[in-house]
Design an enzyme around this catalytic site. Structure first.
Site, PDB file in Angstrom:
ATOM      1  N   CYS A 224       0.840  -1.200   0.000  1.00  0.00           N
ATOM      2  CA  CYS A 224       0.000   0.000   0.000  1.00  0.00           C
ATOM      3  C   CYS A 224       0.876   1.251   0.000  1.00  0.00           C
ATOM      4  O   CYS A 224       1.672   1.449   0.920  1.00  0.00           O
ATOM      5  CB  CYS A 224      -0.906   0.021   1.224  1.00  0.00           C
ATOM      6  SG  CYS A 224      -1.980   1.461   1.236  1.00  0.00           S
TER       7      CYS A 224
ATOM      8  N   THR B  25      -1.809  -0.024  -6.249  1.00  0.00           N
ATOM      9  CA  THR B  25      -1.756   1.295  -6.900  1.00  0.00           C
ATOM     10  C   THR B  25      -0.315   1.792  -7.008  1.00  0.00           C
ATOM     11  O   THR B  25       0.582   1.327  -6.309  1.00  0.00           O
ATOM     12  CB  THR B  25      -2.592   2.315  -6.120  1.00  0.00           C
ATOM     13  OG1 THR B  25      -2.128   2.320  -4.766  1.00  0.00           O
ATOM     14  CG2 THR B  25      -4.069   1.991  -6.160  1.00  0.00           C
TER      15      THR B  25
ATOM     16  N   GLY C 249      -6.973   2.704 -11.932  1.00  0.00           N
ATOM     17  CA  GLY C 249      -7.804   2.950 -13.108  1.00  0.00           C
ATOM     18  C   GLY C 249      -7.037   2.704 -14.399  1.00  0.00           C
ATOM     19  O   GLY C 249      -5.907   2.198 -14.385  1.00  0.00           O
TER      20      GLY C 249
ATOM     21  N   GLY D  98      -5.694  -3.971 -12.010  1.00  0.00           N
ATOM     22  CA  GLY D  98      -5.211  -2.639 -12.402  1.00  0.00           C
ATOM     23  C   GLY D  98      -5.867  -2.211 -13.703  1.00  0.00           C
ATOM     24  O   GLY D  98      -5.563  -2.749 -14.755  1.00  0.00           O
ATOM     25  N   GLY D  99      -6.806  -1.275 -13.601  1.00  0.00           N
ATOM     26  CA  GLY D  99      -7.355  -0.629 -14.793  1.00  0.00           C
ATOM     27  C   GLY D  99      -8.323  -1.440 -15.620  1.00  0.00           C
ATOM     28  O   GLY D  99      -8.607  -1.075 -16.762  1.00  0.00           O
TER      29      GLY D  99
END
Ligand SMILES: Cc1cc2nc3c(=O)[nH]c(=O)nc-3n(C[C@H](O)[C@H](O)[C@H](O)COP(=O)(O)O)c2cc1C
Length: 324
Positions: free
Chosen positions: A138, A202, A226, A252-253
């Protein structure tokens, strides 16, 4: 939506159990299931990963916690969660009653290795979930006095090996995208006893408000998610596939079936959806249907036929060509 009308077999056996389809919801974007119960039929999903659980309750970071960042989102939630005790007393009983049959991973986070181990110990005697996903990556909650564990393979190994001896349940390890080569980090996770590897968390990022010249997020920097993260995640899975043999979970995305199929082709057995769920809670169901439609259209009989089926560069580079 329970069953999808398709000729393609979407189910597979992994970690000693059956996943009805390959699409899960990602940690931190579906709470403990309760929050999304009215918005979609959770049991139509392959599974969910809970919000990361810490030893003590966390109130999280100052607002604003989320801001747009081009074709992406930047967040600094700060791992707001009720803490181990309330998760055991309230969340897991609810999950046992309402989500039985759904594959649930509990995400675990901490500042020091012992916190991870105490949480695993604390959850072990409880039902309502299949396994753990160790959040070692994180960007908003670094390990005490240092970088996230996932940026330091030796430190990562220590946390994973310590958790491994405490449980026979499936143990996933979630990695960070911001390393020079994710291959050796994935290898370290496998060597230390991980049953599966989740890629990616992220990416650290910063949005500056040019009028105030201060950070757009209350906490300063945050984690980018995103569509902008997708190619990074697919590449991470591809690289980890070359270096490890445990099942991979790609995240992811992902916004549609094509995105998810890229992850499967790169070598992920399962995918997870995060940010896109905020725009449309039914994204995961739509992605699942879209994978089935792709399979039917292209004659793919079962999900395993897509996994790792990436064929490499479509044109070999000559010696004078490169990435630039
Ligand atoms: C608001 C928000 C909260 C998140 N919280 C967690 C978390 O508690 N634990 C974790 O491992 N990842 C967390 N993540 C990361 C996601 O699980 C996922 O790895 C990342 O967002 C990339 O996927 P996406 O582009 O589909 O969102 C969070 C992401 C967002 C956007």
């Amino acid at each position: 939506m329970r069953a999808i009308d398709t000729n393609m077999q979407l189910s597979q056996t992994l970690f000693g159990t059956t996943f009805s389809n390959p699409v899960l919801l990602a940690a931190g974007t579906c709470g403990f299931g309760e929050e999304l119960e009215d918005a979609l039929d959770l049991r139509s999903l392959g599974g969910i990963v809970t919000k990361s659980v810490t030893l003590e309750p966390r109130a999280g970071n100052p607002a604003p916690r989320v801001v747009e960042a081009g074709n992406a989102m930047l967040n600094s939630i700060g791992l707001a969660n009720p803490g181990l005790e309330r998760v055991c007393a309230e969340k897991l009983p609810w999950m046992t009653e309402h989500l039985s049959g759904l594959q649930v991973f509990v995400s675990v986070a901490g500042h020091v290795p012992e916190e991870y181990w105490r949480i695993v110990e604390g959850l072990e005697s409880t039902g309502g979930f299949l396994g753990y996903e160790l959040n070692l990556s994180c960007p908003n909650d670094t390990r005490l006095g240092g970088l996230p564990f996932a940026l330091d393979p030796e430190a990562l190994k220590g946390v994973v090996a310590g958790a491994r001896v405490l449980t026979d349940r499936p143990l996933l390890v979630k990695l960070a995208p911001n390393v020079p080569d994710i291959g050796p980090v994935a290898e370290a996770a496998e060597d230390a006893g991980a049953d599966g590897i989740t890629l990616v968390n992220t990416m650290p990022g910063l949005v500056i408000d040019v009028e105030s010249r201060t950070a757009a997020l209350g906490a300063g920097s945050g984690g980018l998610s995103g569509p902008a993260l997708r190619a990074v995640g697919v590449n991470a899975v591809h690289r980890a596939r070359a270096c490890t043999s445990v099942p991979l979970l790609g995240v992811g995305g992902i916004t549609d079936a094509g995105d998810a199929i890229q992850y499967l082709l790169a070598g992920a057995s399962l995918v997870q959806i995060g940010t896109a769920t905020f725009a449309d809670p039914r994204t995961a169901q739509k992605v699942c249907k879209g994978i089935a439609r792709h399979g039917d259209r292209t004659g793919v009989e079962k999900i395993q036929d897509l996994i790792g089926a990436y064929q490499g560069a479509n044109r070999p580079l000559s010696v004078t060509e490169g990435a630039h």
